[in-house]
Design a protein around this motif. Sequence first.
Motif, PDB file in Angstrom:
ATOM      1  N   ASP A  81       4.741  -0.191  -5.237  1.00  0.00           N
ATOM      2  CA  ASP A  81       3.518  -0.870  -5.138  1.00  0.00           C
ATOM      3  C   ASP A  81       3.662  -2.016  -6.113  1.00  0.00           C
ATOM      4  O   ASP A  81       3.363  -3.239  -5.693  1.00  0.00           O
ATOM      5  CB  ASP A  81       2.312  -0.184  -5.204  1.00  0.00           C
ATOM      6  N   THR A  85       3.960  -5.966  -5.466  1.00  0.00           N
ATOM      7  CA  THR A  85       3.254  -7.111  -5.788  1.00  0.00           C
ATOM      8  C   THR A  85       3.543  -8.103  -6.318  1.00  0.00           C
ATOM      9  O   THR A  85       3.553  -9.470  -6.337  1.00  0.00           O
ATOM     10  CB  THR A  85       2.195  -6.386  -6.869  1.00  0.00           C
ATOM     11  N   GLN A  89       3.981 -12.430  -5.792  1.00  0.00           N
ATOM     12  CA  GLN A  89       3.544 -13.286  -6.862  1.00  0.00           C
ATOM     13  C   GLN A  89       4.791 -14.381  -7.659  1.00  0.00           C
ATOM     14  O   GLN A  89       4.531 -15.202  -7.634  1.00  0.00           O
ATOM     15  CB  GLN A  89       3.084 -12.435  -7.996  1.00  0.00           C
TER      16      GLN A  89
END
Length: 400
Positions: A81, A85, A89
């Motif tokens: 995860d 993420t 970004q």
Amino acid sequence: MPTYRYQAVDLAGKTRKASLQADSERHARQLLREQGLFARRLQRLEAGTRQPRRQRLSRAQLCELTRQLATLTGAGIPLVDALATLERQLRQPALHSVLVALRGSLAEGLGLARSLARQGAPFAGLYCALVEAGERSGRLAQVLTRLADHLEQVQRQQHKARTALIYPTVLVGVSFAVVVGLMTFVVPRLTEQFAHAGQSLPFITSLLIGLSQGLVQAGPWLSGLALLLGVLGGWLLRKPHWCLRRDQLLLRLPHIGSLLQVLESARLARSLAILCGSGVVLLEALQVATETVGNRRIRLAMEQVRQQVQGGTSLHRALDASQQFPPLLVNMVGSGEASGTLADMLERVADDQERGFARQVDTAMALFEPLMILVMGAVVLFIVLAVLLPIMQLNQGLQL
């Protein structure tokens, strides 16, 4: 796991091209959607198909990736995860490509260290060894944080070194260009006037004229010779034997050799401190830390140290026998081995050596500027006197 090359559009409407690993085409499209990308083209790369050239990851991007990954894992977010993420970004192509490849390797069941090893440089050596130690000990977040601190410190040191070298490099380059311009364009035109006057010239003026004429006549040959020597030197330095001889010579130079020894000792101590503090066994830590040493002579000495430690010799005795390391490092390592605080002692000696290196560099830079000004002043004074003396003689002759 198959590799797919894709062309996709992000939420801002920008087109992105890269590749990713997925179980199927449907899985690949799903991974792209999770990243906020909408596939336009998706092509599976068969075995042996040449993949697009991988963009090189800069040190700043590596620091950013490590710091953010340490922050996310330290907050208790699962590794997969956390990578997902970061994919959303970090939009730099090089970082995005690495993150996609890491997620694909983790989906195959590999650990983070082995996934990073697949990416090659700059993850090889110290980086992978620390990540593997963190995975084994269950302290991945702490290890990544310490690794990020180390990478940022190295980046600051390199930035400081480059910044410190900009001014003297520019000063030397401009000074050299000015002197060459004076000797090849200005002085020959002035000396023509002296030749028409038919008077005897002072020694300093004759010397200047000889140097100017020699520079004008031999300039093209000197430029060609310098270019040839540069090409030959570059070819020789690709040979390990000549690289070793160069590094041996650098260590023998006054002041420069001791400065390089301090720098390499600090780098070695810092790497060993991080590795030993992260739970890596000493022999493996020595092998990995040796790869971080830039000077081949010291690297060869470290390989001999590792062999002696493997044979049962204590680390500080092996370092002392090599005669390539400062006494402070040897004594601190001996104290750390005796008290069982080797990692802490290595950390202290690394801090001390880095401070000493910074002081010596600052002192050298502070002395270089006035020294360069004195040298340039002497050169300009020589040229001015050589030009003015015959003019003064001519004026005195006219007055008589």
